[in-house]
Motif scaffolding. Structure first.
Motif, PDB file in Angstrom:
ATOM      1  N   THR A   1      44.472  40.811  31.056  1.00  0.00           N
ATOM      2  CA  THR A   1      43.327  41.199  31.895  1.00  0.00           C
ATOM      3  C   THR A   1      42.440  40.013  32.284  1.00  0.00           C
ATOM      4  N   TRP A   2      42.277  39.033  31.394  1.00  0.00           N
ATOM      5  CA  TRP A   2      41.395  37.901  31.730  1.00  0.00           C
ATOM      6  C   TRP A   2      41.994  37.045  32.839  1.00  0.00           C
ATOM      7  N   LEU A   3      43.313  36.997  32.885  1.00  0.00           N
ATOM      8  CA  LEU A   3      43.969  36.210  33.934  1.00  0.00           C
ATOM      9  C   LEU A   3      43.984  36.969  35.257  1.00  0.00           C
TER      10      LEU A   3
ATOM     11  N   GLU B   1      41.781  39.121  36.095  1.00  0.00           N
ATOM     12  CA  GLU B   1      40.392  39.059  36.546  1.00  0.00           C
ATOM     13  C   GLU B   1      40.156  37.773  37.360  1.00  0.00           C
ATOM     14  N   ALA B   2      40.731  36.667  36.884  1.00  0.00           N
ATOM     15  CA  ALA B   2      40.504  35.370  37.532  1.00  0.00           C
ATOM     16  C   ALA B   2      41.303  35.235  38.837  1.00  0.00           C
ATOM     17  N   GLN B   3      42.501  35.784  38.897  1.00  0.00           N
ATOM     18  CA  GLN B   3      43.339  35.734  40.119  1.00  0.00           C
ATOM     19  C   GLN B   3      43.946  37.115  40.311  1.00  0.00           C
ATOM     20  N   PRO B   4      43.195  38.050  40.900  1.00  0.00           N
ATOM     21  CA  PRO B   4      43.618  39.454  40.871  1.00  0.00           C
ATOM     22  C   PRO B   4      44.674  39.870  41.895  1.00  0.00           C
ATOM     23  N   GLN B   5      44.704  39.207  43.057  1.00  0.00           N
ATOM     24  CA  GLN B   5      45.540  39.726  44.147  1.00  0.00           C
ATOM     25  C   GLN B   5      46.165  38.595  44.948  1.00  0.00           C
TER      26      GLN B   5
ATOM     27  N   ASN C   1      36.449  33.786  40.584  1.00  0.00           N
ATOM     28  CA  ASN C   1      36.494  35.186  40.199  1.00  0.00           C
ATOM     29  C   ASN C   1      36.329  35.276  38.691  1.00  0.00           C
ATOM     30  N   PRO C   2      35.492  36.187  38.166  1.00  0.00           N
ATOM     31  CA  PRO C   2      34.606  37.092  38.885  1.00  0.00           C
ATOM     32  C   PRO C   2      33.666  36.314  39.820  1.00  0.00           C
TER      33      PRO C   2
ATOM     34  N   GLY D   1      38.023  41.758  30.478  1.00  0.00           N
ATOM     35  CA  GLY D   1      38.300  41.339  31.847  1.00  0.00           C
ATOM     36  C   GLY D   1      37.740  42.401  32.759  1.00  0.00           C
ATOM     37  N   THR D   2      36.965  42.003  33.742  1.00  0.00           N
ATOM     38  CA  THR D   2      36.367  42.992  34.632  1.00  0.00           C
ATOM     39  C   THR D   2      37.267  43.190  35.840  1.00  0.00           C
TER      40      THR D   2
ATOM     41  N   GLN E   1      40.376  39.969  45.260  1.00  0.00           N
ATOM     42  CA  GLN E   1      40.462  38.682  45.933  1.00  0.00           C
ATOM     43  C   GLN E   1      39.604  38.786  47.200  1.00  0.00           C
TER      44      GLN E   1
ATOM     45  N   THR F   1      38.283  42.925  39.405  1.00  0.00           N
ATOM     46  CA  THR F   1      37.879  42.050  40.515  1.00  0.00           C
ATOM     47  C   THR F   1      38.812  42.258  41.704  1.00  0.00           C
TER      48      THR F   1
ATOM     49  N   ARG G   1      40.082  26.885  34.143  1.00  0.00           N
ATOM     50  CA  ARG G   1      39.441  28.110  33.677  1.00  0.00           C
ATOM     51  C   ARG G   1      39.846  28.494  32.255  1.00  0.00           C
TER      52      ARG G   1
ATOM     53  N   THR H   1      47.205  28.094  38.471  1.00  0.00           N
ATOM     54  CA  THR H   1      46.979  27.873  37.041  1.00  0.00           C
ATOM     55  C   THR H   1      46.965  29.195  36.282  1.00  0.00           C
ATOM     56  N   GLU H   2      46.398  30.215  36.927  1.00  0.00           N
ATOM     57  CA  GLU H   2      46.073  31.442  36.207  1.00  0.00           C
ATOM     58  C   GLU H   2      47.283  32.316  35.938  1.00  0.00           C
TER      59      GLU H   2
ATOM     60  N   GLN I   1      36.689  29.610  30.664  1.00  0.00           N
ATOM     61  CA  GLN I   1      36.263  30.952  31.086  1.00  0.00           C
ATOM     62  C   GLN I   1      36.995  32.030  30.275  1.00  0.00           C
ATOM     63  N   VAL I   2      38.290  31.809  30.074  1.00  0.00           N
ATOM     64  CA  VAL I   2      39.110  32.772  29.325  1.00  0.00           C
ATOM     65  C   VAL I   2      38.831  32.661  27.828  1.00  0.00           C
TER      66      VAL I   2
END
Lengths: 215, 803
Positions: free
Chosen positions: B697-699, B701-705, A43-44, A32-33, A37, A35, A18, B684-685, A21-22
């Motif tokens: 924030t972009w990371l 966003e990709a793996q939030p929880q 994600n998103p 960053g929105t 899990q 989101t 990703r 990775t994130e 994506q970043v």
């Protein structure tokens, strides 16, 4: 039109890190929105006016009983003859750059009917801002490629899964790579190479990657 | 790494085991995929199908904590089917040595075990020596006590069915991996292993790696391009931190830390450098006294003289059996005997096992100094879940640090390449580089000692501390040069004179009489004699075509890109693999990589040397009597495992591990309350506990929880749907996370038992984002490897239920 530019996305070399994506968000100043899990690495959940490049994750079980996990780093395909542009009812709302072939959405896309544009797109890419009604998507990093820099996504790719270059060069590379892959993966193919500038190579049925991976 | 990142491209077969390289070392896959494109086979063995598995030619799963069984079966396969590289094994390993009479192995225990101390008397495992102290050999392998025969006997028990019953890997898959990988046991093929924390973080971590090292030796894969034993290190400079003695049992350059019983320099250095009477062994460690004295000169400068033992007496000494590793340090803190705590660039409140204990232990501190680029759960522990800030007495000082791109210095990557980098931007606000913080701190301590005196002031007042530039700021170049070392007087070696004040261009020139200094002997040569910084080199010539790039940065030792490279040639010095020659003896000299020593190849009866120069006996150890739990790796179950008994023998878990017995340390193996195996990992994130990446924030966003991955079968059994909130609970605590139900985890069939496994990332913590979930380390057990005390994060038992 000149032969223009193309991007090759070889999913057989994509590790879904990703970075693309970043990098897309970083270069294009996209936020960053928020989101949650929801039980997937994806994600998103979908592309949006704030997410122009998204790695889609698809998993399942192969015929031999072992799992597969396919990654599809989705973005606008920058069609050679863009159906979205043909569908456009407002002059210059959607344009195509002569030199590169990049398909560009302008602010006047706000005047277009989003449903029509979305349905015209074989890959279901265009997204509309809820407030301004402007439609947004990948620009092929137009500001970079017109200044001799590769798109941010390509620049960030650690494995060489993404390459940027002249269209004929990219199509040659795609054909060569597909031929190589076919010895191991009989279903390997480039997706719609004659019609798009962002050419994806897959090793299995495109539908297993994403519903709208192929036209 | 014995080899380096780019060298992965030279491999014919890449085994990735104990690692999720694609996710945690993304750049490595540039080279893995390049090898694959040229026809190399990529094998991934892991409990969970990951982004690494998705790119492998062959994937199979094993239950967490069963790697020795899996690899023990491979050793049996190699020996049963004569897949080993005979000439290499005969000449370059201790296969022909004779195991002593006291050695035995019975039902899971080796000879010499003392259950009351949980320790072995390792003298029971000694190899036979002759009257000169040289190991006795039988090159014909006829003697039944030959290492190779003992090896065969030990692993005869690791048949496919037994291994499969332990690992849960189908026998057909075991056979397939063994066949693919062992095809590299020939002259012109190279197999490599990429491993990481998936091997180290077990109660048998060191023995996991040793088992693979033995396989690599049997197949002749060590010392060659495309081979080796390669630890993928997860932080850009963690190799550097190890080289410079971040571990408690070491001084810089892997010299042992002094023990209380070693009261004089002589007693200390005698233990450092073993003597060995065979003149054909280079026995490089006999030079260690030179490195120890040069280190003392680097630390104490002119104050260190021959007459005062170079100030050896000033060094702190460890008591006999003292354990100062993290788990014990936290235990001492929990007990209240540790009063102050300085943490630099770490987040132990989330990264150490049994986090609740760690957080509770910190409430006993008087003070805590925290140096980091962001706030984290450790700096803010006093306001964490379950703690009342009013009742926590600890005073916390948070010192803002510069990030890596905000400071100049070196970074040493996994391949031992030391790369100099420059500052890209100034740090924000009051933030300083850690070097600057430490420099100022110690300068202040010295000033206070000078003014006010104090207990035992000599080592502090005399510490050489002149690493400031002309403006008084910390100067990383000055430190780097001190690490490299100087000639302190004119020194003449082999008719060449080196002037006082010049940099030492190689550790071969270091002296044991105080005429040289070096802060870390393996880094001697990172500067040339005239002070040119070799680490800053950026030339891209590649004369061998193997990707060694000898003029890009600098690598220790002495710019040798692949260590043990004398084992890549036959005894006459000709490369075993003519297609990928790493080294060759041509017209009386070595051509290729920097050789492991200048001597002629082994066949030269007069001057030739054995290839493994860091071993006293000059050959590599298939039989290794130095580790805590035995000379041959043996499968033991994790401290917490799912099976009622160890299928390999009566001994359930590693007999030499330290058991922590507090109520908060309780563990529960084969307990119906905690029926599922759990493992932890990174993604990775995020990076480690996410202390840096969770602010991005972009990371996020990709793996939030936080999430727990589980099979569809387990989810069905527990009535859990994908995306549900679930509780994961161990004997030590519980966390609420999101369920990720996936085809990438499958139940294991271990004999007649079905074993379910789940996995979680440890990337999260309560501080930020506030809805991301707390650390997976609330669940993990307080137990470590018997040799290193590296915690067993990778295999323990939990229950999972709907929240």
């Amino acid at each position: 039109m000149a032969e223009g530019k193309s991007i090759l996305v070889d999913t057989s070399k994509c590790t879904a890190c990703r970075g693309c994506q970043v990098a897309c968000k970083q270069w294009n100043g996209l936020p960053g929105t928020k989101t949650k899990q929801v039980g997937t690495y994806q994600n998103p959940q979908d592309i949006s006016t704030d997410t122009w490049k998204l790695v889609r994750f698809a998993e399942g079980v192969k015929a031999d009983g072992k799992p597969y996990w396919y990654f599809f780093a989705e973005q606008c395909r920058h069609c050679v003859s863009p159906p979205c542009m043909l569908q456009s009812t407002v002059k210059d709302a959607i344009t195509q750059d002569d030199a590169t072939g990049a398909v560009i959405f302008t602010e006047t896309t706000a005047k277009l009917n989003h449903k029509d544009i979305l349905e015209a797109c074989p890959y279901r890419v265009p997204r509309q801002d809820a407030k301004t009604k402007v439609m947004r998507k990948c620009t092929m990093c137009f500001d970079r490629i017109t200044n001799d820099m590769p798109p941010a996504c390509v620049k960030s790719c650690p494995t060489g899964a993404m390459i940027f270059g002249g269209r004929s060069e990219i199509l040659d590379k795609a054909a060569k790579r597909v031929a190589e892959l076919k010895t191991t993966y009989p279903l390997a193919k480039a997706i719609d190479p004659d019609d798009v500038r962002v050419v994806f190579i897959v090793v299995d049925d495109p539908k297993k990657y994403y519903e709208f991976a192929a036209a | 790494m014995t080899n380096h990142w780019i060298d992965i491209k030279n491999s014919d077969c890449i085994l990735i085991m104990g690692s999720n390289a694609a996710e945690n070392h993304p750049i490595s896959f540039k080279w893995v995929l390049r090898a694959q494109e040229k026809g190399a086979k990529v094998i991934h063995v892991d409990p969970r199908f990951t982004r690494t598995s998705s790119k492998a030619d062959f994937y199979t799963a094993l239950r967490s904590g069963t790697d020795i069984a899996f690899l023990g079966g491979m050793i049996k396969y190699i020996l049963d089917n004569n897949k080993f590289f005979k000439e290499y094994v005969e000449n370059y390993t201790n296969a022909a040595f004779i195991v002593g009479d006291k050695y035995s192995f019975s039902d899971g225990l080796f000879a010499g075990y003392d259950p009351s101390k949980r320790k072995y008397d390792k003298s029971s495992w000694a190899l036979k020596k002759d009257e000169n102290g040289v190991y006795v050999k039988d090159p014909t392998f006829q003697n039944p006590r030959c290492v190779i025969n003992m090896l065969k006997e030990h692993y005869s028990r690791y048949n496919l069915e037994k291994v499969s019953a332990i690992t849960g890997t189908p026998t057909a898959d075991l056979q397939a991996v063994y066949e693919m990988y062992c095809a590299t046991g020939v002259k012109d093929k190279a197999g490599t292993i990429m491993y990481a924390l998936g091997w180290t973080q077990h109660t048998v971590g060191v023995q996991n790696i040793r088992t693979m090292s033995m396989i690599q030796l049997l197949l002749g894969n060590i010392g060659i391009a495309g081979g080796g034993v390669n630890a993928l290190r997860g932080e850009p400079n963690v190799q550097g931190s190890t080289d410079h003695a971040i571990l408690t049992h070491l001084l810089p350059g892997y010299l042992n830390a002094p023990q209380a019983s070693q009261t004089t320099l002589k007693e200390y250095v005698e233990k450092l450098g073993p003597k060995y009477a065979d003149p054909r062994s280079a026995n490089w460690k006999q030079n260690y006294p030179k490195y120890a004295v040069s280190l003392l000169k680097a630390w104490y400068g002119d104050a260190a003289t021959k007459d005062n033992d170079f100030c050896y007496s000033w060094l702190p000494k460890a008591d006999e059996g003292q354990d100062s590793t993290l788990l014990t340090m936290i235990d001492n803190m929990y007990e209240g005997t540790v009063k102050g705590f300085t943490v630099i660039g770490q987040n132990p409140a989330c990264s150490l096992p049994n986090s609740s204990k760690v957080r509770q232990a910190m409430t006993n501190l008087d003070w805590h100094v925290h140096i980091n680029i962001f706030d984290n759960e450790t700096a803010s522990f006093w306001k964490g879940p379950g703690l009342d800030p009013k009742k926590v007495k600890t005073e916390v000082f948070l010192l803002p640090a510069a990030a890596s791109m905000e400071k100049e210095g070196s970074m040493t990557n996994s391949g031992r390449w030391v790369q100099w980098k420059y500052k890209a931007a100034n740090p924000p606000g009051d933030a300083l580089s850690v070097g600057d913080i430490i420099y100022r701190l110690m300068a202040k301590v010295k000033e206070l000692y000078k003014k006010e005196g104090g207990a035992f002031p000599d080592p502090i007042l005399n510490l050489k501390w002149d690493y400031a530039d002309s403006k008084g700021a910390f100067d990383p170049l000055a430190v780097a040069k001190q690490i490299n070392g100087y000639f302190l007087q004119d020194v003449t070696v082999a008719d060449k004179t080196y002037k006082k004040g010049e940099c030492v261009p190689s550790f071969a020139l270091l002296q044991d009489d105080g005429r040289t200094s070096s802060g870390c002997w393996i880094y001697a040569g990172s500067f040339t004699q005239d002070g040119t910084n070799q680490m800053a080199r950026r030339k891209k010539e590649d004369p061998t075509g193997l990707g060694l790039y000898p003029q890009w940065s600098w690598c220790w030792p002495v710019n040798r890109r692949i260590i043990y490279n004398r084992a890549s040639v036959d005894p006459s010095g000709q490369p075993y693999n003519p297609k990928r020659p790493l080294l060759a003896w041509v017209d009386g000299k070595w051509v290729g990589d920097v050789p492991d020593g200048p001597w002629p190849p082994m066949a030269d009866a007069e001057k030739g040397k054995y290839p493994f120069i860091m071993k006293a006996e000059g050959v590599a150890s298939l039989y290794g009597p130095g580790l805590a739990e035995g000379p041959f790796p043996e499968h033991y179950e994790p401290l917490e495992g799912p099976l009622p008994k160890n299928p390999m023998g009566a001994q359930m878990s590693n007999p030499a591990i330290k058991i922590f017995a507090r109520e908060c340390d309780k563990f529960a193996g084969c307990d119906p309350r905690f029926p599922f195996v759990c493992t932890t990992y990174s993604s990775t994130e995020h990076w480690c506990t996410g202390a840096i990446t969770r602010w991005q924030t972009w990371l996020v966003e990709a793996q939030p929880q936080a999430y727990v991955e589980m099979s569809q079968e387990l989810a069905k059994m527990k009535n859990i749907n994908n995306g549900d909130k679930v509780i994961v609970e161990s004997a030590r605590g519980k966390v609420e996370v999101v369920a990720m139900v996936t085809t990438r985890f499958r139940p294991f069939t271990c004999g007649d038992q079905v074993v379910h496994q789940v996995g979680m990332t440890y990337n999260y913590g309560w501080l930020f984002p506030t809805d991301c979930g707390d650390s997976a380390n609330i669940l993990t057990p307080t137990v470590g490897d018997a040799n290193t005390m590296t915690p067993e994060y990778k295999a323990f038992m939990v229950n999972v239920r709907k929240a």
